[in-house]
Scaffold this active site. Structure first.
Site, PDB file in Angstrom:
ATOM      1  N   GLU A 197       9.602  21.329  -1.371  1.00 48.88           N
ATOM      2  CA  GLU A 197       8.185  21.030  -1.166  1.00 48.88           C
ATOM      3  C   GLU A 197       7.974  19.529  -1.249  1.00 48.88           C
ATOM      4  O   GLU A 197       8.644  18.854  -2.022  1.00 48.88           O
ATOM      5  CB  GLU A 197       7.340  21.695  -2.276  1.00 48.88           C
ATOM      6  CG  GLU A 197       7.586  23.165  -2.414  1.00 48.88           C
ATOM      7  CD  GLU A 197       6.727  23.815  -3.509  1.00 48.88           C
ATOM      8  OE1 GLU A 197       5.958  23.084  -4.180  1.00 48.88           O
ATOM      9  OE2 GLU A 197       6.829  25.038  -3.670  1.00 48.88           O
ATOM     10  N   LYS A 202       6.628  16.284  -2.694  1.00 46.83           N
ATOM     11  CA  LYS A 202       6.042  15.924  -3.985  1.00 46.83           C
ATOM     12  C   LYS A 202       4.824  15.071  -3.668  1.00 46.83           C
ATOM     13  O   LYS A 202       4.936  13.946  -3.190  1.00 46.83           O
ATOM     14  CB  LYS A 202       7.056  15.142  -4.816  1.00 46.83           C
ATOM     15  CG  LYS A 202       6.603  14.930  -6.247  1.00 46.83           C
ATOM     16  CD  LYS A 202       7.785  14.443  -7.091  1.00 46.83           C
ATOM     17  CE  LYS A 202       7.453  14.427  -8.567  1.00 46.83           C
ATOM     18  NZ  LYS A 202       6.351  13.534  -8.906  1.00 46.83           N
ATOM     19  N   ASP A 212       1.704  12.765  -4.044  1.00 45.01           N
ATOM     20  CA  ASP A 212       1.470  11.647  -4.947  1.00 45.01           C
ATOM     21  C   ASP A 212       0.001  11.600  -5.330  1.00 45.01           C
ATOM     22  O   ASP A 212      -0.795  10.858  -4.761  1.00 45.01           O
ATOM     23  CB  ASP A 212       1.898  10.347  -4.276  1.00 45.01           C
ATOM     24  CG  ASP A 212       2.136   9.259  -5.289  1.00 45.01           C
ATOM     25  OD1 ASP A 212       2.060   9.545  -6.504  1.00 45.01           O
ATOM     26  OD2 ASP A 212       2.392   8.119  -4.876  1.00 45.01           O
ATOM     27  N   TYR A 256       0.270  24.630  -6.106  1.00 42.62           N
ATOM     28  CA  TYR A 256       1.680  24.965  -5.882  1.00 42.62           C
ATOM     29  C   TYR A 256       2.389  25.610  -7.071  1.00 42.62           C
ATOM     30  O   TYR A 256       3.573  25.897  -6.998  1.00 42.62           O
ATOM     31  CB  TYR A 256       2.460  23.705  -5.486  1.00 42.62           C
ATOM     32  CG  TYR A 256       2.187  22.508  -6.392  1.00 42.62           C
ATOM     33  CD1 TYR A 256       2.592  22.516  -7.720  1.00 42.62           C
ATOM     34  CD2 TYR A 256       1.516  21.392  -5.908  1.00 42.62           C
ATOM     35  CE1 TYR A 256       2.330  21.451  -8.554  1.00 42.62           C
ATOM     36  CE2 TYR A 256       1.251  20.307  -6.737  1.00 42.62           C
ATOM     37  CZ  TYR A 256       1.656  20.341  -8.059  1.00 42.62           C
ATOM     38  OH  TYR A 256       1.389  19.290  -8.884  1.00 42.62           O
ATOM     39  N   LYS A 271      13.260  11.825  -5.518  1.00 41.47           N
ATOM     40  CA  LYS A 271      12.262  10.854  -5.103  1.00 41.47           C
ATOM     41  C   LYS A 271      12.606  10.186  -3.772  1.00 41.47           C
ATOM     42  O   LYS A 271      13.772   9.941  -3.480  1.00 41.47           O
ATOM     43  CB  LYS A 271      12.123   9.760  -6.171  1.00 41.47           C
ATOM     44  CG  LYS A 271      11.480  10.222  -7.460  1.00 41.47           C
ATOM     45  CD  LYS A 271       9.987  10.418  -7.278  1.00 41.47           C
ATOM     46  CE  LYS A 271       9.253  10.479  -8.605  1.00 41.47           C
ATOM     47  NZ  LYS A 271       9.085   9.182  -9.248  1.00 41.47           N
ATOM     48  N   CYS A 316      -5.172 -26.618  12.685  1.00 44.86           N
ATOM     49  CA  CYS A 316      -4.137 -25.639  13.033  1.00 44.86           C
ATOM     50  C   CYS A 316      -2.772 -26.130  12.567  1.00 44.86           C
ATOM     51  O   CYS A 316      -2.381 -27.257  12.879  1.00 44.86           O
ATOM     52  CB  CYS A 316      -4.140 -25.409  14.544  1.00 44.86           C
ATOM     53  SG  CYS A 316      -2.778 -24.372  15.092  1.00 44.86           S
ATOM     54  N   CYS A 328      -0.695 -26.906  16.084  1.00 39.86           N
ATOM     55  CA  CYS A 328      -1.031 -27.957  17.050  1.00 39.86           C
ATOM     56  C   CYS A 328      -1.970 -29.013  16.476  1.00 39.86           C
ATOM     57  O   CYS A 328      -2.253 -30.014  17.121  1.00 39.86           O
ATOM     58  CB  CYS A 328      -1.645 -27.351  18.309  1.00 39.86           C
ATOM     59  SG  CYS A 328      -3.313 -26.740  18.036  1.00 39.86           S
ATOM     60  N   CYS A 361      -7.800 -21.144  15.671  1.00 43.80           N
ATOM     61  CA  CYS A 361      -7.459 -22.455  16.214  1.00 43.80           C
ATOM     62  C   CYS A 361      -8.309 -22.640  17.466  1.00 43.80           C
ATOM     63  O   CYS A 361      -8.396 -21.758  18.310  1.00 43.80           O
ATOM     64  CB  CYS A 361      -5.972 -22.490  16.558  1.00 43.80           C
ATOM     65  SG  CYS A 361      -5.530 -23.873  17.607  1.00 43.80           S
ATOM     66  N   CYS A 372      -2.908 -23.974  22.463  1.00 42.68           N
ATOM     67  CA  CYS A 372      -2.067 -24.095  21.275  1.00 42.68           C
ATOM     68  C   CYS A 372      -0.736 -23.384  21.524  1.00 42.68           C
ATOM     69  O   CYS A 372      -0.707 -22.221  21.930  1.00 42.68           O
ATOM     70  CB  CYS A 372      -2.770 -23.466  20.072  1.00 42.68           C
ATOM     71  SG  CYS A 372      -1.735 -23.396  18.602  1.00 42.68           S
TER      72      CYS A 372
HETATM   73  S1  IVH Z   1       5.920  21.718  -9.597  1.00 46.07           S
HETATM   74  C1  IVH Z   1       7.609  22.746 -13.590  1.00 46.07           C
HETATM   75  N1  IVH Z   1       5.438  20.968  -7.144  1.00 46.07           N
HETATM   76  O1  IVH Z   1       5.005  16.214  -9.981  1.00 46.07           O
HETATM   77  C2  IVH Z   1       7.243  22.265 -12.258  1.00 46.07           C
HETATM   78  N2  IVH Z   1       4.956  19.443  -8.911  1.00 46.07           N
HETATM   79  O2  IVH Z   1       6.975  15.657 -12.411  1.00 46.07           O
HETATM   80  C3  IVH Z   1       5.900  21.700 -12.263  1.00 46.07           C
HETATM   81  N3  IVH Z   1       3.963  17.328  -8.168  1.00 46.07           N
HETATM   82  O3  IVH Z   1       3.207  17.009 -12.841  1.00 46.07           O
HETATM   83  C4  IVH Z   1       5.556  20.903 -11.100  1.00 46.07           C
HETATM   84  N4  IVH Z   1       3.953  17.810  -6.030  1.00 46.07           N
HETATM   85  O4  IVH Z   1       1.864  16.584 -10.756  1.00 46.07           O
HETATM   86  C5  IVH Z   1       5.403  20.626  -8.448  1.00 46.07           C
HETATM   87  N5  IVH Z   1       5.019  20.457  -4.923  1.00 46.07           N
HETATM   88  C6  IVH Z   1       4.979  20.119  -6.230  1.00 46.07           C
HETATM   89  C7  IVH Z   1       4.481  18.866  -6.664  1.00 46.07           C
HETATM   90  C8  IVH Z   1       4.495  18.555  -8.023  1.00 46.07           C
HETATM   91  C9  IVH Z   1       3.646  16.906  -6.946  1.00 46.07           C
HETATM   92  C10 IVH Z   1       3.770  16.554  -9.425  1.00 46.07           C
HETATM   93  C11 IVH Z   1       3.021  17.310 -10.477  1.00 46.07           C
HETATM   94  C12 IVH Z   1       3.911  17.319 -11.685  1.00 46.07           C
HETATM   95  C13 IVH Z   1       4.923  16.275 -11.372  1.00 46.07           C
HETATM   96  C14 IVH Z   1       6.251  16.707 -11.940  1.00 46.07           C
END
Ligand code: IVH
Length: 678
Positions: A115, A117, A119, A230, A317, A411, A414, A429, A434
């Site tokens: 999935e 992650k 932000d 999620y 990451k 400028c 020139c 400019c 130029c």
């Molecule tokens: S699962 C035990 N799924 O990442 C698993 N976390 O370091 C719990 N996060 O605090 C998290 N996308 O805020 C999960 N698809 C995703 C996520 C996700 C972002 C964040 C979440 C969590 C941190 C884990």
């Protein structure tokens, strides 16, 4: 109106508003205008005020926020909110997989959910009898802050769960997810803050976190928050795997990210990671990694957890897109239109996978606002595949800083006077001749999206201009091999190659040629629209503002800029000379290789696409030759159905209109789809 009538009316208004919310925020397919929606909401709020006994926690009126709190109550999570172990690199992930294989003692490859992650900031929701009763931040993982009123203002969060097609609404549900702000919403939010002279946010995550933790929920309501869910905060009896769980959440009406992919074995996970890495900037929101979870809940239970992290999941990451580094100096570049751009020269740092040594500071206002000075430590970011930018100074209070940066009055190239028009951010400019402007014009002309002249790089352009060999783009076509071979760092071979590249560049499309001219506000997309609308240069050059504005996608500013360009005799002369040099821009129909599989077709977009936002999708349809329409009718040729497509999809099926999904759409466009076929 008596109490009974009011109760009926309130019930009806709530139902309607819920339906409109769903269509607007989830299906992206509104039925009413914003004004009509506001009218319904006003009526509801007014009735609830007059008849307080009708008040209800799941009323959509809660979306607009209520009275500020003095502080947040704390909230003990039903089960701890764990954090994730990170893996750094493919090898570490493969080790993780090997360890699980050993522990589970299985012969078969492990199934994972990969999935994105997201932000943002974590949020937990509690639903009881289908109603949202609590929302809490993560806090220290055991106890968070109760932010229920704020969560209610987030439009994608249902105040009531939907009844899934097969089954009933659960008596209790605890779900976890991420509150985010989409890139585009973030830009608008920051632009608005900057206009008002308020502080801007460093990134969407900070903005989301700050917005969620407001004591005044009306402030939260004014922020463009979104969310995806999620994870379960309590065991869910109805499902046995993460894949089923996500589908279950979607069936209950919760927003679920469409990208997660079921992977058989670690190789498919790594493939997902690579795809996400390649496409991260195309996504409408920021992602900072891939979360990889063992799909089966039974296996998850067997693996358990250690020291606040599950043993069945890891985060891999993506390379960070923000880094800190030091400003060596601030230089000023002169662009095509003579605009002066301050640029920070940096100690090189890798950002999002590439080495960054310069970052734009945009203009004087931006430098002042951020107050960047030589020697400062700054946060730099790549927000897309665009030029990196300085986000902020991190050590503004360091002693002995040099004085604030000021735009030069003449400028830097020139020496001509720099002009700064009232009310405009740009300094320019004043010298139309130029050399810096000419160099930038030539770089643009020879660039990738324009005439794509291989071998005509920055250094060579500098020489050509400085030696007076080239005074405009048309002069390029008078260069011969002998002259070129005599230049620094050029030999017979490279001279021959360049002459050939120049020859090749003459066979180009009208759209590229228009783009290459470097008309202000005419990017590749607008150039495409113009090429399609006019089919030739003469018609374009003669078009008045009204005719230009009649083109879908062209506004007054762009139209004016095009007219000004062709209104100048020297620009018309340049175009003539380019054509005389042998450039033959072909009108769109004949563009070889430029596939237009949707030529002449009326296309309707419905649902949400996961790989691009709506505007990008519309542009893409346009580039493929199609015309986007908002409603499905007998005239519709094609429907592109994204996730959670609603009534338009049903109608298309009823009418027998051809329907394709996102994957097919991307294939049609010749793009590599990121998603599995659903
Ligand atoms: S699962 C035990 N799924 O990442 C698993 N976390 O370091 C719990 N996060 O605090 C998290 N996308 O805020 C999960 N698809 C995703 C996520 C996700 C972002 C964040 C979440 C969590 C941190 C884990």
């Amino acid at each position: 109106m008596n109490a009974k009538q009011a109760a009926r009316r309130v019930e009806r208004l709530r139902r309607e508003i819920r339906e409109h919310d769903h269509r607007y925020y989830v299906l992206d397919d509104p039925l009413v205008s914003d004004a009509e929606y506001d009218e319904l909401m006003r009526e509801l709020v007014e009735l609830e005020r007059r008849f307080p006994e009708l008040d209800s926690d799941d009323s959509p009126s809660r979306r607009v926020g209520g009275r500020p709190l003095d502080s947040f109550a704390s909230f003990r999570h039903p089960t701890p909110m764990l954090s994730l172990q990170n893996v750094f690199g493919d090898d570490e992930f493969l080790e993780f997989d090997a360890r699980l294989q050993r522990e589970l003692g299985g012969k078969e490859e492990i199934e994972y959910m990969a999935e994105p992650k997201l932000d943002g900031v974590a949020l937990e929701l509690v639903y009881e009898e289908g109603k949202l009763t609590a929302a809490a931040t993560r806090g220290d993982g055991l106890t968070g802050e109760l932010v229920t009123e704020n969560a209610r203002t987030i439009r994608v969060i249902p105040l009531r769960l939907e009844t899934p097609p097969a089954g009933t609404v659960p008596r209790r549900l605890v779900v976890r997810g991420e509150v985010i702000i989409k890139r585009r919403d973030f830009e608008r939010l920051n632009a608005r803050a900057a206009d008002r002279g308020e502080k801007t946010f460093a990134n969407p995550r900070n903005a989301a976190a700050g917005s969620l933790r407001q004591l005044d929920s009306r402030i939260t309501a004014s922020r463009p928050l979104s969310a995806f869910f999620y994870a379960a905060g309590e065991p869910v009896a109805e499902v046995e795997s993460q894949r089923e769980f996500l589908d279950y959440l979607a069936a209950l009406g919760l927003p679920v990210n469409p990208l997660p992919r079921l992977c058989r074995g670690p190789e498919q996970v790594l493939e997902f990671y690579r795809e996400l890495l390649a496409r991260r900037f195309e996504l409408p929101y920021e992602v900072d990694g891939v979360v990889i979870k063992v799909n089966s809940f039974a296996l998850q239970r067997r693996l358990g957890e250690i020291s606040r992290s599950p043993r069945w999941a890891v985060a891999y990451k993506l390379p960070p897109v923000q880094r800190t580094t030091t400003v060596r100096k601030i230089v000023v570049q002169v662009g095509r239109t003579g605009q002066l751009t301050p640029v920070a020269e940096l100690e090189p740092v890798p950002v999002g996978g590439v080495e960054v040594s310069r970052a734009t500071l945009h203009n004087q206002d931006e430098v002042e606002r951020k107050d960047v000075r030589p020697g400062d430590r700054v946060l730099v970011q790549r927000a897309g595949d665009v030029i990196p930018e300085v986000v902020k100074v991190v050590d503004a209070d360091r002693p002995g800083r040099p004085p604030p940066f000021r735009m030069p009055e003449s400028c830097p190239v020139c020496g001509a006077r720099v002009v700064h028009e009232q009310g405009q951010a740009a300094h320019r400019c004043s010298n139309v001749n130029c050399p810096a402007q000419l160099k930038a014009t030539l770089r643009h002309f020879a660039g990738r999206g324009a005439l794509d002249i291989e071998g005509l790089g920055e250094k060579l352009i500098d020489q050509l201009v400085e030696r007076g060999l080239v005074r405009d783009a048309a002069d390029l076509y008078r260069l011969d091999r002998k002259t070129l071979a005599g230049l620094e760092r050029m030999g017979e071979k490279s001279a021959t190659n360049l002459v050939e590249a120049l020859e090749r560049s003459k066979r180009t499309s009208l759209a590229r040629f228009i783009f290459a001219l470097g008309i202000r506000h005419v990017g590749e997309h607008v150039a495409g629209l113009l090429a399609r609308a006019f089919g030739g240069l003469e018609a374009l050059a003669e078009a008045d503002v009204e005719r230009l504005q009649a083109i879908d996608g062209i506004g007054p500013e762009v139209a004016e800029s095009i007219r000004v360009f062709f209104g100048q005799p020297e620009n018309r002369r340049l175009v003539k000379r380019l054509l005389a040099a042998g450039i033959e821009p072909r009108p769109p129909e004949q563009v070889a290789g430029g596939k237009r599989p949707l030529e002449g077709q009326t296309v309707v977009l419905t649902g949400t696409l996961s790989s691009m936002d709506r505007r990008t999708a519309k542009e893409l349809i346009g580039r493929l030759g199609g015309k986007v329409s908002s409603a499905v009718s007998g005239k519709t040729d094609l429907v592109v159905a994204g996730d959670r497509a609603g009534s338009k999809l049903d109608k298309a099926r009823r009418l027998g209109v051809r329907v394709i999904d996102e994957v097919e759409f991307l294939e049609l466009a010749g793009r590599q789809p990121m998603l599995p076929r659903s």
